[in-house]
Scaffold this active site. Structure first.
Site, PDB file in Angstrom:
ATOM      1  N   HIS A  25     -52.033  16.721  27.341  1.00  0.00           N
ATOM      2  CA  HIS A  25     -50.954  17.247  28.175  1.00  0.00           C
ATOM      3  C   HIS A  25     -51.125  18.764  28.213  1.00  0.00           C
ATOM      4  O   HIS A  25     -52.095  19.307  27.642  1.00  0.00           O
ATOM      5  CB  HIS A  25     -49.582  16.827  27.630  1.00  0.00           C
ATOM      6  CG  HIS A  25     -49.412  17.096  26.159  1.00  0.00           C
ATOM      7  ND1 HIS A  25     -49.351  18.371  25.645  1.00  0.00           N
ATOM      8  CD2 HIS A  25     -49.314  16.260  25.102  1.00  0.00           C
ATOM      9  CE1 HIS A  25     -49.190  18.291  24.335  1.00  0.00           C
ATOM     10  NE2 HIS A  25     -49.179  17.024  23.972  1.00  0.00           N
ATOM     11  N   HIS A  28     -52.065  20.651  24.992  1.00  0.00           N
ATOM     12  CA  HIS A  28     -53.488  20.630  24.608  1.00  0.00           C
ATOM     13  C   HIS A  28     -54.284  21.611  25.468  1.00  0.00           C
ATOM     14  O   HIS A  28     -55.159  22.314  24.980  1.00  0.00           O
ATOM     15  CB  HIS A  28     -54.083  19.231  24.833  1.00  0.00           C
ATOM     16  CG  HIS A  28     -53.524  18.167  23.939  1.00  0.00           C
ATOM     17  ND1 HIS A  28     -52.741  17.148  24.402  1.00  0.00           N
ATOM     18  CD2 HIS A  28     -53.644  17.969  22.602  1.00  0.00           C
ATOM     19  CE1 HIS A  28     -52.412  16.349  23.400  1.00  0.00           C
ATOM     20  NE2 HIS A  28     -52.931  16.826  22.295  1.00  0.00           N
ATOM     21  N   GLY A 138     -51.259  23.616  17.718  1.00  0.00           N
ATOM     22  CA  GLY A 138     -49.978  23.904  18.354  1.00  0.00           C
ATOM     23  C   GLY A 138     -48.870  24.054  17.315  1.00  0.00           C
ATOM     24  O   GLY A 138     -48.893  23.399  16.264  1.00  0.00           O
ATOM     25  N   VAL A 167     -45.533  24.179  24.070  1.00  0.00           N
ATOM     26  CA  VAL A 167     -45.417  24.103  25.534  1.00  0.00           C
ATOM     27  C   VAL A 167     -44.369  23.027  25.843  1.00  0.00           C
ATOM     28  O   VAL A 167     -44.397  21.943  25.269  1.00  0.00           O
ATOM     29  CB  VAL A 167     -46.773  23.753  26.183  1.00  0.00           C
ATOM     30  CG1 VAL A 167     -46.634  23.601  27.687  1.00  0.00           C
ATOM     31  CG2 VAL A 167     -47.803  24.826  25.847  1.00  0.00           C
ATOM     32  N   ARG A 178     -46.593  11.388  22.527  1.00  0.00           N
ATOM     33  CA  ARG A 178     -45.655  10.294  22.246  1.00  0.00           C
ATOM     34  C   ARG A 178     -44.482  10.268  23.229  1.00  0.00           C
ATOM     35  O   ARG A 178     -43.722   9.297  23.228  1.00  0.00           O
ATOM     36  CB  ARG A 178     -45.143  10.384  20.809  1.00  0.00           C
ATOM     37  CG  ARG A 178     -46.217  10.024  19.784  1.00  0.00           C
ATOM     38  CD  ARG A 178     -45.672   9.959  18.386  1.00  0.00           C
ATOM     39  NE  ARG A 178     -46.597   9.334  17.456  1.00  0.00           N
ATOM     40  CZ  ARG A 178     -47.350   9.993  16.563  1.00  0.00           C
ATOM     41  NH1 ARG A 178     -47.287  11.315  16.498  1.00  0.00           N
ATOM     42  NH2 ARG A 178     -48.159   9.346  15.761  1.00  0.00           N
TER      43      ARG A 178
END
Ligand code: PAF
Length: 275
Positions: A25, A28, A138, A167, A178
């Site tokens: 997403h 990443h 992250g 993000v 998830r």
């Protein structure tokens, strides 16, 4: 992998590693873009690591889309997508595990007691395979980042650990692979997880310092705004030690895990100071 990455290293090239479990997403992609801008070679690892899932967790259900991941990673300009087979990463008699004591038993570690041992082990293996100068993580997984930093410090691993901001979707929900588990109804309630964090930060800015009061306020917020949610934990903690803070008198963050249907979602927000 070692041969390729060693050759890069011998040529004086700096490799950035972005460790992932795939189903990419925008979070990443922001890690990959940072890596692209700050290193000579970018390796993205895609491995759904079995040792970080406990019994009954979502190892088999974890969302996967190899084709889409490949094209997104290519679009982000990476050099190499490393996607090893489970059998190649773990021999049948694999018996070496890395435990980062203390930190691993707090927050998520209370309900996932073997999770961070699996993370630390696979991250160490990926470092040895990819020989990066820098590895990018992250900040949504703040505890993971803290555990990896501690491991690197304690074991003198020559890798710089770069954390990057969470993000979020437009409505504030932290991006996570998830999130794909959420039904329409659950997805509609999910922004309350972050909005509740903002509410707590407002309270701190207005002068509230008592950890317990802030925790209770978050619980009440979720009960009122995400009735489908079931809180696993909500804690006001030190961003470095992750220990609960009864009173905020220095750097502090709120960290939460909330079950929403099949999804267990984590989020965090710095309340005061920055480490
Ligand atoms: O954050 C993740 O996706 C995983 O925990 C990691 C760091 C790739 C280790 O498997």
């Amino acid at each position: 992998m070692q041969r390729i990455c060693l050759e890069w290293r011998c040529r004086g090239l700096r490799t950035a590693l972005v460790p992932t479990m795939g189903f990419f997403h925008a979070g990443h992609l922001s890690l990959m873009r940072w890596a692209r801008a700050n290193a000579d070679r970018v390796v993205v690892s895609l491995f759904v690591n079995p040792t970080q899932f406990g019994p009954g967790e979502d190892l088999d259900a974890y969302p996967r889309d190899r084709g889409r991941d490949e094209s997104l990673a290519r679009g982000a300009g990476i050099d190499l997508l490393f996607s090893p087979l489970r059998e190649a990463m773990y021999e049948q008699d694999h018996s070496t595990l890395i435990t980062v004591e203390d930190l691993s038993g707090l927050l998520c570690g209370r309900s996932r007691p073997t999770h961070f041992r699996g993370v630390a082990t696979v991250v160490a293996k990926l470092f040895n395979l990819c020989l990066p100068s820098v590895a990018v993580f992250g900040e949504k997984d703040w505890q993971q980042l803290t555990v990896v930093r501690r491991m690197v410090r304690d074991l003198n691993v020559p890798v710089h650990i770069q954390g990057l901001p969470i993000v979020r979707e437009q409505d504030g929900l932290a991006m996570s692979s998830r999130n794909a588990y959420l039904t329409t109804e659950e997805r509609a309630q999910a922004p309350a997880i972050f909005n509740g964090l903002l509410r707590i930060r407002d309270m701190v800015e207005e002068g509230e310092t008592r950890g317990e009061t802030l925790v209770e306020a978050y619980r009440t917020w979720i009960a009122g705004n995400a009735p489908l949610g079931r809180i696993d934990y909500v804690e006001i903690v030190s961003p470095t030690t992750l220990e609960p803070l009864p009173e905020i008198d220095g750097p502090a963050m709120i960290a939460v895990a909330v079950h929403l249907g099949r999804a267990r979602l984590i989020d965090n927000l710095m309340l005061q100071g920055r480490t």
